[in-house]
Design a protein around this motif. Structure first.
Motif, PDB file in Angstrom:
ATOM      1  N   ARG A 262      39.143  41.664  45.971  1.00  0.00           N
ATOM      2  CA  ARG A 262      39.350  41.474  44.037  1.00  0.00           C
ATOM      3  C   ARG A 262      41.253  41.109  43.963  1.00  0.00           C
ATOM      4  O   ARG A 262      41.380  42.107  44.501  1.00  0.00           O
TER       5      ARG A 262
ATOM      6  N   GLU B 166      44.399  41.342  42.535  1.00  0.00           N
ATOM      7  CA  GLU B 166      44.282  41.896  41.193  1.00  0.00           C
ATOM      8  C   GLU B 166      45.819  41.712  40.428  1.00  0.00           C
ATOM      9  O   GLU B 166      47.082  42.042  40.887  1.00  0.00           O
TER      10      GLU B 166
ATOM     11  N   TYR C 208      37.455  35.909  41.392  1.00  0.00           N
ATOM     12  CA  TYR C 208      37.879  37.428  42.241  1.00  0.00           C
ATOM     13  C   TYR C 208      39.388  37.110  42.074  1.00  0.00           C
ATOM     14  O   TYR C 208      40.133  38.149  42.745  1.00  0.00           O
TER      15      TYR C 208
ATOM     16  N   GLN D 275      42.208  38.040  38.992  1.00  0.00           N
ATOM     17  CA  GLN D 275      42.165  38.432  37.500  1.00  0.00           C
ATOM     18  C   GLN D 275      42.091  37.650  36.731  1.00  0.00           C
ATOM     19  O   GLN D 275      41.999  37.519  35.544  1.00  0.00           O
TER      20      GLN D 275
ATOM     21  N   ARG E 258      40.241  35.547  35.137  1.00  0.00           N
ATOM     22  CA  ARG E 258      38.903  36.556  34.132  1.00  0.00           C
ATOM     23  C   ARG E 258      38.885  36.759  33.027  1.00  0.00           C
ATOM     24  O   ARG E 258      38.837  37.157  32.498  1.00  0.00           O
TER      25      ARG E 258
ATOM     26  N   TYR F  43      37.510  39.640  30.111  1.00  0.00           N
ATOM     27  CA  TYR F  43      38.072  40.726  29.365  1.00  0.00           C
ATOM     28  C   TYR F  43      38.258  40.362  27.716  1.00  0.00           C
ATOM     29  O   TYR F  43      38.301  41.597  27.407  1.00  0.00           O
TER      30      TYR F  43
ATOM     31  N   ASP G 238      35.992  44.938  34.860  1.00  0.00           N
ATOM     32  CA  ASP G 238      35.875  44.683  36.825  1.00  0.00           C
ATOM     33  C   ASP G 238      35.345  45.241  37.851  1.00  0.00           C
ATOM     34  O   ASP G 238      33.702  44.305  38.649  1.00  0.00           O
TER      35      ASP G 238
END
Ligand code: GLU
Length: 544
Positions: free
Chosen positions: A72, A74, A116, A118, A121, A125, A239
């Motif tokens: 993942r 970050e 994957y 962040q 995503r 969130y 996550d």
């Protein structure tokens, strides 16, 4: 306060619910006991040994248990991002044979739990951010950087803990109209968690450290930054929940933020993963130990191991000895086994700093390479040369057969030679096997006069028969040695140095220097047979 109205005000675009998210990322279908692990590096462009250290733990746990190991990215910290960093990271992991089952790829994603990265995503969130607002557990905070600085100063003066909490959390109780007005004015806001001052303690069973007891979180920490991107804390919890990580393996620098993570897992009603906080990588300096530093210690960068051509297997071997106290014992009992057969156990990890000792690495390297077959060495070495020394790659491809024979010199003995330490150094060490790179860099032994050198090599070549076996060959060397006034037995020379010019050691060193460029070289007879008669004669004739 109508928290639902506040949630709608802050997140008008969020239409999906936490349930929708749970459906989108259903439980994984895996055998009982399978571990799901990940690494979550930031794409800073600098891949360090700690990334690999943690990756190996995750990889072993997942793959030993029939689970999943994923990558993942970050990238919530925009400032640190560097172009091409994901590719660099994936290439480095690939180089070290760390294989991901799913996760970010250089230009996309592989797997059902993505995206994957962040930043991609954000919407996910926000669904949970909205939920926390609805629960009254999160609120918008309009404090400016200057206001926060002033609060910190006041706290320092009062000898209080720094941070936004309790009476310092000035935006906690804004009315919805105040929030509306601030937003309408274009004021920036972050979303904060509403902490509670309870004086309680939490305990977490860390798989490496055992029971960890800490004060429960009382901070109104940030969940979303003003650009809507989550902090590490929020992203980690969301996550690792949705991607169903069973173990979170990360550096011990995260231990201090654990209370925030525990608070979030509890508030959202989710099961915590098993935390594994790994020891910081240290090195010995003088009489003490210190943290490895990016500025001072090149060995912290994974690229160092690649550039030096330290074999992948060696780096694994080295890290496994750091990771599990019983690894060395296991290796001793079974020198031939693949390191993947070692039953890695998280319970056997040390919590004191992991010591990165390059001398130890070098000795593991020699040990590991001397156990490899010539073919395996050739393959790995060529792979390295193709990237870092293309001229040498061409050379060993051109002389493939000779190279394999050369690598076999002294290899199959009971005590194999340990000449090769790194692929970079192998290029130096092996250079005498090729006329293109052969160089004599050492002087002939001082004991042998120029005249003796000449006489010796003339006699040697006169009697040289390439088909002699090793003992017939050596008998001839002894004969010439004696005739020239050198002791055939080194101990005779030691006892009565005045009776001889030198000993057979000086003579054989002389042959080695002429043949290989160095006195410290493998067996002359074997080397001669790898080189072949023409090269042997050509090299020695120069001295005759
Ligand atoms: N992004 C974090 C780091 O680079 C990862 C920590 C974690 O694995 O949760 O340290």
């Amino acid at each position: 306060m109508d928290y639902n109205a506040l949630a709608d005000l802050l997140f008008p675009d969020v239409t999906q619910s936490p349930d929708d998210m749970e459906k989108r990322f259903p439980a994984r279908e895996l055998p009982e006991g399978a571990c799901v692990t990940r690494i979550g590096p930031s794409p800073t462009g600098f891949v360090h040994l700690g990334n690999l250290y943690n990756a190996i733990i995750g990889e072993r746990l997942a793959h030993q248990s029939g689970g999943v190991f994923y990558l993942r990215i970050e990238d919530t910290d925009n400032k640190r991002e560097v172009e091409g960093a994901v590719e660099t990271l994936i290439n480095a992991m690939n180089y070290f044979n760390v294989n991901f089952d799913e996760g970010a790829t250089a230009d996309g994603d592989k797997g059902a739990y993505g995206p994957y990265r962040q930043r991609q995503r954000k919407d996910i969130y926000h669904v949970f951010a909205k939920k926390l607002v609805q629960m009254g557990k999160a609120y918008p905070c309009f404090l400016t950087a200057e206001e926060i600085d002033a609060i910190r100063e006041q706290q320092t003066a009062n000898k209080e803990n720094p941070g936004i909490y309790g009476k310092y959390a000035k935006c906690r109780d804004l009315t919805i109209d105040e929030v509306k007005a601030d937003i309408a004015e274009g004021k920036e806001w972050v979303l904060r968690f509403r902490g509670e001052e309870t004086g309680e303690y939490i305990t977490v069973e860390d798989a490496i450290r055992g029971k960890v007891e800490m004060p429960r979180n009382n901070m109104d920490f940030v969940l979303l930054k003003s650009d809507g991107i989550p902090t590490y804390h929020f992203a980690h919890v969301v996550d690792d929940h949705l991607m169903h990580s069973t173990h979170v393996i990360r550096g011990e620098e995260w231990l201090s933020s654990l209370p925030m993570h525990v608070e979030l897992f509890n508030t959202l009603g989710w099961k915590q993963p098993i935390y594994c906080h790994t020891a910081t990588l240290m090195k010995i300096e003088g009489t003490g130990k210190r943290k490895l530093s990016k500025r001072k210690d090149p060995e912290l960068a994974l690229s160092y191991y690649q550039q030096e051509g330290i074999s992948q297997d060696v780096v694994w071997e080295f890290l496994l000895t750091l990771l599990n106290s019983n690894y060395e014992e296991w290796r001793l009992a079974d020198p031939e086994a693949d390191y993947r057969e070692f039953p890695y156990s998280i319970a056997k990890m040390s919590i004191s700093g992991a010591l990165v000792d390059l001398d130890k690495l070098r000795s593991i390297s020699k040990e590991t390479i001397c156990r490899m077959s010539a073919e395996k060495i050739y393959e790995n070495w060529l792979g390295w040369c193709e990237q870092y020394n293309t001229e040498f790659a061409e050379l060993i491809k051109k002389y493939h057969e000779r190279t394999i024979a050369a690598l076999n010199v002294g290899r199959n003995a009971a005590k194999p030679r340990k000449d090769i330490e790194t692929w970079k150094q192998a290029c130096d060490f092996m250079s005498f096997y090729y006329d293109e790179t052969f160089k004599v860099t050492e002087d002939m032994p001082a004991e042998c006069s120029a005249e003796d050198v000449k006489t010796f090599f003339s006699k040697y070549l006169e009697t040289y028969d390439h088909s002699d076996d090793s003992s017939a060959w050596f008998a001839k060397v002894k004969e010439i040695t004696e005739a020239l006034g050198y002791a055939v037995k080194p101990k005779d020379f030691k006892k009565n140095p005045e009776q001889y010019k030198g000993s057979i050691v000086h003579i054989t060193n002389m042959i080695r220097i002429a043949l290989t460029g160095h006195a410290n070289a493998p067996d002359i007879w074997e080397v001669s047979h790898v080189l072949g008669e023409d090269i042997v004669r050509k090299r020695l004739e120069k001295w005759a």
